[in-house]
Design a protein around this motif. Structure first.
Motif, PDB file in Angstrom:
ATOM      1  N   LEU A 118      -2.232 -13.464   2.980  1.00  0.00           N
ATOM      2  CA  LEU A 118      -3.186 -13.333   1.888  1.00  0.00           C
ATOM      3  C   LEU A 118      -2.435 -13.104   0.574  1.00  0.00           C
ATOM      4  CD1 LEU A 118      -5.784 -10.868   3.510  1.00  0.00           C
ATOM      5  CD2 LEU A 118      -6.042 -13.346   3.210  1.00  0.00           C
ATOM      6  N   PRO A 119      -3.004 -13.567  -0.550  1.00  0.00           N
ATOM      7  CA  PRO A 119      -2.359 -13.324  -1.854  1.00  0.00           C
ATOM      8  C   PRO A 119      -2.638 -11.906  -2.348  1.00  0.00           C
ATOM      9  CG  PRO A 119      -4.378 -14.556  -2.175  1.00  0.00           C
ATOM     10  CD  PRO A 119      -4.217 -14.406  -0.685  1.00  0.00           C
ATOM     11  N   THR A 120      -2.183 -10.923  -1.588  1.00  0.00           N
ATOM     12  CA  THR A 120      -2.479  -9.523  -1.887  1.00  0.00           C
ATOM     13  C   THR A 120      -1.442  -8.930  -2.832  1.00  0.00           C
ATOM     14  OG1 THR A 120      -3.447  -9.229   0.305  1.00  0.00           O
ATOM     15  CG2 THR A 120      -2.869  -7.238  -0.906  1.00  0.00           C
ATOM     16  N   PRO A 121      -1.861  -8.368  -3.964  1.00  0.00           N
ATOM     17  CA  PRO A 121      -0.922  -7.615  -4.807  1.00  0.00           C
ATOM     18  C   PRO A 121      -0.715  -6.232  -4.177  1.00  0.00           C
ATOM     19  CG  PRO A 121      -3.092  -7.588  -5.792  1.00  0.00           C
ATOM     20  CD  PRO A 121      -3.205  -8.418  -4.541  1.00  0.00           C
ATOM     21  N   SER A 122       0.120  -6.171  -3.146  1.00  0.00           N
ATOM     22  CA  SER A 122       0.190  -4.982  -2.296  1.00  0.00           C
ATOM     23  C   SER A 122       0.571  -3.716  -3.051  1.00  0.00           C
ATOM     24  CB  SER A 122       1.162  -5.219  -1.128  1.00  0.00           C
ATOM     25  OG  SER A 122       2.431  -5.589  -1.601  1.00  0.00           O
ATOM     26  N   SER A 123       1.479  -3.825  -4.010  1.00  0.00           N
ATOM     27  CA  SER A 123       1.874  -2.628  -4.756  1.00  0.00           C
ATOM     28  C   SER A 123       0.705  -2.078  -5.566  1.00  0.00           C
ATOM     29  CB  SER A 123       3.056  -2.935  -5.679  1.00  0.00           C
ATOM     30  OG  SER A 123       2.704  -3.900  -6.649  1.00  0.00           O
ATOM     31  N   VAL A 124      -0.118  -2.983  -6.104  1.00  0.00           N
ATOM     32  CA  VAL A 124      -1.288  -2.559  -6.883  1.00  0.00           C
ATOM     33  C   VAL A 124      -2.317  -1.897  -5.974  1.00  0.00           C
ATOM     34  CG1 VAL A 124      -3.194  -3.347  -8.337  1.00  0.00           C
ATOM     35  CG2 VAL A 124      -0.921  -4.365  -8.594  1.00  0.00           C
ATOM     36  N   VAL A 125      -2.609  -2.541  -4.844  1.00  0.00           N
ATOM     37  CA  VAL A 125      -3.591  -1.998  -3.911  1.00  0.00           C
ATOM     38  C   VAL A 125      -3.146  -0.634  -3.386  1.00  0.00           C
ATOM     39  CG1 VAL A 125      -4.699  -2.332  -1.667  1.00  0.00           C
ATOM     40  CG2 VAL A 125      -4.440  -4.265  -3.232  1.00  0.00           C
ATOM     41  N   ALA A 126      -1.887  -0.535  -2.979  1.00  0.00           N
ATOM     42  CA  ALA A 126      -1.384   0.720  -2.406  1.00  0.00           C
ATOM     43  C   ALA A 126      -1.380   1.851  -3.421  1.00  0.00           C
ATOM     44  CB  ALA A 126       0.028   0.502  -1.855  1.00  0.00           C
ATOM     45  N   THR A 127      -1.069   1.525  -4.670  1.00  0.00           N
ATOM     46  CA  THR A 127      -1.028   2.552  -5.713  1.00  0.00           C
ATOM     47  C   THR A 127      -2.427   2.999  -6.107  1.00  0.00           C
ATOM     48  OG1 THR A 127       1.025   1.569  -6.556  1.00  0.00           O
ATOM     49  CG2 THR A 127      -0.106   3.123  -7.989  1.00  0.00           C
ATOM     50  N   LEU A 128      -3.334   2.029  -6.289  1.00  0.00           N
ATOM     51  CA  LEU A 128      -4.697   2.376  -6.669  1.00  0.00           C
ATOM     52  C   LEU A 128      -5.433   3.112  -5.552  1.00  0.00           C
ATOM     53  CD1 LEU A 128      -5.861  -0.817  -8.611  1.00  0.00           C
ATOM     54  CD2 LEU A 128      -5.201   1.406  -9.548  1.00  0.00           C
ATOM     55  N   LEU A 129      -5.070   2.830  -4.324  1.00  0.00           N
ATOM     56  CA  LEU A 129      -5.701   3.544  -3.213  1.00  0.00           C
ATOM     57  C   LEU A 129      -5.460   5.045  -3.336  1.00  0.00           C
ATOM     58  CD1 LEU A 129      -7.227   3.451  -0.513  1.00  0.00           C
ATOM     59  CD2 LEU A 129      -5.010   3.181   0.624  1.00  0.00           C
ATOM     60  N   ALA A 130      -4.247   5.413  -3.716  1.00  0.00           N
ATOM     61  CA  ALA A 130      -3.929   6.839  -3.884  1.00  0.00           C
ATOM     62  C   ALA A 130      -4.683   7.443  -5.057  1.00  0.00           C
ATOM     63  CB  ALA A 130      -2.424   7.016  -4.071  1.00  0.00           C
ATOM     64  N   ALA A 131      -4.901   6.642  -6.093  1.00  0.00           N
ATOM     65  CA  ALA A 131      -5.670   7.142  -7.235  1.00  0.00           C
ATOM     66  C   ALA A 131      -7.110   7.439  -6.831  1.00  0.00           C
ATOM     67  CB  ALA A 131      -5.644   6.113  -8.371  1.00  0.00           C
ATOM     68  N   ARG A 132      -7.572   6.759  -5.781  1.00  0.00           N
ATOM     69  CA  ARG A 132      -8.950   6.943  -5.322  1.00  0.00           C
ATOM     70  C   ARG A 132      -9.065   8.043  -4.271  1.00  0.00           C
ATOM     71  NH1 ARG A 132     -13.968   4.057  -4.791  1.00  0.00           N
ATOM     72  NH2 ARG A 132     -15.237   5.439  -3.513  1.00  0.00           N
ATOM     73  N   ILE A 133      -8.187   8.038  -3.257  1.00  0.00           N
ATOM     74  CA  ILE A 133      -8.385   8.962  -2.128  1.00  0.00           C
ATOM     75  C   ILE A 133      -7.337  10.070  -2.045  1.00  0.00           C
ATOM     76  CG2 ILE A 133      -9.479   7.119  -0.809  1.00  0.00           C
ATOM     77  CD1 ILE A 133      -6.960   6.961   0.906  1.00  0.00           C
ATOM     78  N   GLY A 134      -6.332  10.035  -2.916  1.00  0.00           N
ATOM     79  CA  GLY A 134      -5.338  11.102  -2.906  1.00  0.00           C
ATOM     80  C   GLY A 134      -4.038  10.711  -2.219  1.00  0.00           C
ATOM     81  N   PHE A 135      -3.031  11.536  -2.421  1.00  0.00           N
ATOM     82  CA  PHE A 135      -1.677  11.213  -1.987  1.00  0.00           C
ATOM     83  C   PHE A 135      -1.514  11.068  -0.480  1.00  0.00           C
ATOM     84  CE2 PHE A 135       2.358  13.158  -0.468  1.00  0.00           C
ATOM     85  CZ  PHE A 135       3.178  12.064  -0.697  1.00  0.00           C
ATOM     86  N   LEU A 136      -1.826  12.110   0.280  1.00  0.00           N
ATOM     87  CA  LEU A 136      -1.529  12.109   1.711  1.00  0.00           C
ATOM     88  C   LEU A 136      -2.303  11.036   2.479  1.00  0.00           C
ATOM     89  CD1 LEU A 136       0.142  13.343   3.918  1.00  0.00           C
ATOM     90  CD2 LEU A 136      -1.624  15.103   4.238  1.00  0.00           C
ATOM     91  N   PRO A 137      -3.637  10.928   2.312  1.00  0.00           N
ATOM     92  CA  PRO A 137      -4.348   9.858   3.041  1.00  0.00           C
ATOM     93  C   PRO A 137      -3.835   8.469   2.679  1.00  0.00           C
ATOM     94  CG  PRO A 137      -5.901  11.436   2.112  1.00  0.00           C
ATOM     95  CD  PRO A 137      -4.568  11.745   1.525  1.00  0.00           C
ATOM     96  N   ALA A 138      -3.549   8.236   1.404  1.00  0.00           N
ATOM     97  CA  ALA A 138      -3.068   6.934   0.975  1.00  0.00           C
ATOM     98  C   ALA A 138      -1.677   6.646   1.543  1.00  0.00           C
ATOM     99  CB  ALA A 138      -3.031   6.851  -0.548  1.00  0.00           C
ATOM    100  N   ALA A 139      -0.834   7.665   1.604  1.00  0.00           N
ATOM    101  CA  ALA A 139       0.509   7.477   2.163  1.00  0.00           C
ATOM    102  C   ALA A 139       0.426   7.036   3.621  1.00  0.00           C
ATOM    103  CB  ALA A 139       1.318   8.767   2.033  1.00  0.00           C
ATOM    104  N   VAL A 140      -0.493   7.626   4.373  1.00  0.00           N
ATOM    105  CA  VAL A 140      -0.660   7.271   5.789  1.00  0.00           C
ATOM    106  C   VAL A 140      -1.172   5.840   5.925  1.00  0.00           C
ATOM    107  CG1 VAL A 140      -1.934   7.780   7.899  1.00  0.00           C
ATOM    108  CG2 VAL A 140      -1.009   9.654   6.520  1.00  0.00           C
ATOM    109  N   VAL A 141      -2.230   5.512   5.179  1.00  0.00           N
ATOM    110  CA  VAL A 141      -2.807   4.159   5.252  1.00  0.00           C
ATOM    111  C   VAL A 141      -1.782   3.124   4.802  1.00  0.00           C
ATOM    112  CG1 VAL A 141      -4.588   2.622   4.334  1.00  0.00           C
ATOM    113  CG2 VAL A 141      -5.163   4.986   4.941  1.00  0.00           C
ATOM    114  N   ASN A 142      -1.112   3.394   3.692  1.00  0.00           N
ATOM    115  CA  ASN A 142      -0.110   2.453   3.175  1.00  0.00           C
ATOM    116  C   ASN A 142       0.992   2.203   4.195  1.00  0.00           C
ATOM    117  OD1 ASN A 142      -1.494   2.358   0.761  1.00  0.00           O
ATOM    118  ND2 ASN A 142      -0.074   3.683  -0.339  1.00  0.00           N
ATOM    119  N   GLY A 143       1.531   3.283   4.746  1.00  0.00           N
ATOM    120  CA  GLY A 143       2.640   3.142   5.685  1.00  0.00           C
ATOM    121  C   GLY A 143       2.264   2.356   6.921  1.00  0.00           C
TER     122      GLY A 143
END
Length: 221
Positions: A69-94
């Motif tokens: 998929l043409p996913t801007p992964s760095s953008v998605v992963a970074t914005l996810l943390a802005a929405r749900i917080g550091f720890l949950p986003a770190a787990v989902v991203n990893g």
């Protein structure tokens, strides 16, 4: 004699300039082509009324599907943390980025029509460098758009040992996903920080891209 040397040097400089333009296009073109989608993702992730569980699911699918998929992964992963917080986003991203490694390697290992497209359009020195250095190249390319997927597809096609390769790539993705989450959460302070989000979504891929490009040029015979 001197004229011949200068002409050869000029041609070499022009060739490197063309390669550099092609390489920089890996960062610029995706944001031009998919800028509208990125803006839409931003609206949903940051101010939308969508439930966090749905946002997490969409982000995970986008990150895991990055090889196809043409996913801007760095953008998605970074914005996810802005929405749900550091720890949950770190787990989902990893986890999602690690799964993307498995999918990318599987595409290359299994062949298919997608395999023939892996190195197409990339500067020749980069393709040669990725094929030559295998694991090291795959690890260094993790944050870089297009090269992240291409490096693993090429590694799969070359039949590099999957356990070792995917273990190291997954570990790198976990660190990378944590870095994106740290930036997206405002350096871990759980508050909006535009500079931190920019540093995570653009700064990390760009810094890695410059390092890889210099490494590929220095490694040329």
């Amino acid at each position: 004699m001197r004229y011949g040397f200068n002409e050869k040097g000029l041609m070499k400089a022009i060739k490197y300039a063309i390669y550099s333009i092609l390489y920089l296009s890996l960062f610029i073109v995706p944001f031009i082509l998919f800028g509208g989608q990125v803006e839409a993702f931003s609206a949903v992730f940051l101010v939308g009324d969508t439930q966090d569980s749905v946002v997490i699911l969409v982000a995970a699918l986008l990150l895991a599907g990055d090889p196809v998929l043409p996913t801007p992964s760095s953008v998605v992963a970074t914005l996810l943390a802005a929405r749900i917080g550091f720890l949950p986003a770190a787990v989902v991203n990893g986890l999602a980025l690690s799964l993307a490694c498995v999918i990318g390697y599987g595409i290359g290992r299994g062949g298919s029509a997608a395999l023939s497209q892996a190195g197409r359009g990339l500067p020749a020195p980069l393709v040669s460098w990725m094929q030559r250095y295998g694991l090291v190249a795959a690890l260094l390319c993790r944050p870089i758009p297009v090269l992240a997927e291409a490096s693993l597809i090429l590694a799969g096609a070359a039949r590099h040992a999957p356990v070792r390769l995917l273990a190291w790539c997954s570990a790198t993705q976990i660190v990378l996903g944590t870095a994106y989450a740290f930036a997206g959460s405002g350096w871990g302070e759980e508050r909006w920080n535009a500079a931190a989000i920019l540093a995570g979504s653009v700064g990390i891929p760009l810094a890695a891209g410059v390092f890889v490009w210099v490494s590929a040029m220095l490694a040329r015979p």
